[in-house]
Design a protein around this motif. Structure first.
Motif, short mmCIF file in Angstrom:
data_model
loop_
_atom_site.label_atom_id
_atom_site.label_comp_id
_atom_site.label_asym_id
_atom_site.label_seq_id
_atom_site.Cartn_x
_atom_site.Cartn_y
_atom_site.Cartn_z
N GLY A 2 0.82 -1.21 0.00
CA GLY A 2 0.00 0.00 0.00
C GLY A 2 0.85 1.25 0.00
O GLY A 2 0.57 2.22 -0.73
N TYR A 3 1.90 1.26 0.81
CA TYR A 3 2.81 2.40 0.87
C TYR A 3 3.43 2.65 -0.51
O TYR A 3 3.46 3.78 -1.00
N LEU A 4 3.90 1.58 -1.14
CA LEU A 4 4.53 1.72 -2.45
C LEU A 4 3.49 2.06 -3.53
O LEU A 4 3.80 2.77 -4.49
N GLY A 5 2.26 1.61 -3.35
CA GLY A 5 1.19 2.02 -4.25
C GLY A 5 0.94 3.51 -4.16
O GLY A 5 0.67 4.18 -5.17
N GLY A 6 1.05 4.06 -2.96
CA GLY A 6 0.93 5.51 -2.79
C GLY A 6 2.06 6.24 -3.48
O GLY A 6 1.86 7.32 -4.06
N ALA A 7 3.24 5.64 -3.46
CA ALA A 7 4.38 6.24 -4.16
C ALA A 7 4.13 6.25 -5.67
O ALA A 7 4.41 7.24 -6.35
N VAL A 8 3.56 5.17 -6.18
CA VAL A 8 3.22 5.11 -7.61
C VAL A 8 2.19 6.19 -7.94
O VAL A 8 2.35 6.93 -8.91
N ALA A 9 1.15 6.28 -7.13
CA ALA A 9 0.10 7.27 -7.38
C ALA A 9 0.66 8.70 -7.35
O ALA A 9 0.29 9.54 -8.18
N SER A 10 1.56 8.97 -6.42
CA SER A 10 2.16 10.30 -6.32
C SER A 10 2.98 10.62 -7.57
O SER A 10 2.95 11.74 -8.08
N GLN A 11 3.72 9.63 -8.05
CA GLN A 11 4.54 9.84 -9.24
C GLN A 11 3.68 10.03 -10.49
O GLN A 11 3.97 10.87 -11.33
N VAL A 12 2.61 9.24 -10.60
CA VAL A 12 1.71 9.37 -11.75
C VAL A 12 1.05 10.74 -11.74
O VAL A 12 0.91 11.40 -12.77
#
Length: 140
Positions: free
Chosen positions: A95-105
């Motif tokens: 989930g944490y890394l998914g948030g990182a992906v969303a932030s980058q996108v």
């Protein structure tokens, strides 16, 4: 006829033990390397060097959110290393890394910045799969 259809118990156990040992140690090493990276990342969020502050601001977060993000990462990482909570820790790290992906996108970052956390999430689960027989049994 039964003796022909089934492998000798001694050979099967020896092969199974060698395979399990290889998986266990590979999973442990992979998980330790990931853990070192996550712990370093969390510590940098507590120290807040200029590069971390700048990167956080570029992602659209306030500087006051850096330490709470570091605490969340630290908690997820610790849970990942406690055997009883390793699956929960892996879920939280995902989930944490998914948030990182969303932030980058959201900011239109280059592909590498988007793929980096996806690769790390995959490695989190690979390490857990290799070191935890319960996860292997669930996914087999």
């Amino acid at each position: 006829m039964n003796a022909i259809a089934q492998p000798a118990a001694g050979n099967f156990t020896q092969h199974q033990t060698a395979s399990a040992g290889w998986k266990l140690w590979t999973g442990r090493v992979l998980s330790m390397l990931l853990g070192a990276f996550f712990l370093f990342d969390a510590v940098m969020k507590f120290v807040k060097p200029a590069a971390v502050v700048t990167a956080t601001l570029q992602l659209g977060f306030r500087e006051s959110s850096i330490v709470p993000i570091g605490l969340a990462l630290l908690a997820c990482t610790v849970l990942y290393f406690v055997p009883r909570s390793a699956v929960f820790g892996a879920l939280l790290l995902t989930g944490y890394l998914g948030g990182a992906v969303a932030s980058q996108v959201r900011i239109g970052a280059p592909s590498f910045n988007i793929l980096f956390p996806i690769v790390f999430a995959s490695l989190v689960w690979t390490g857990l799969y290799l070191r935890d027989e319960r996860v292997r049994a669930l996914l087999s």
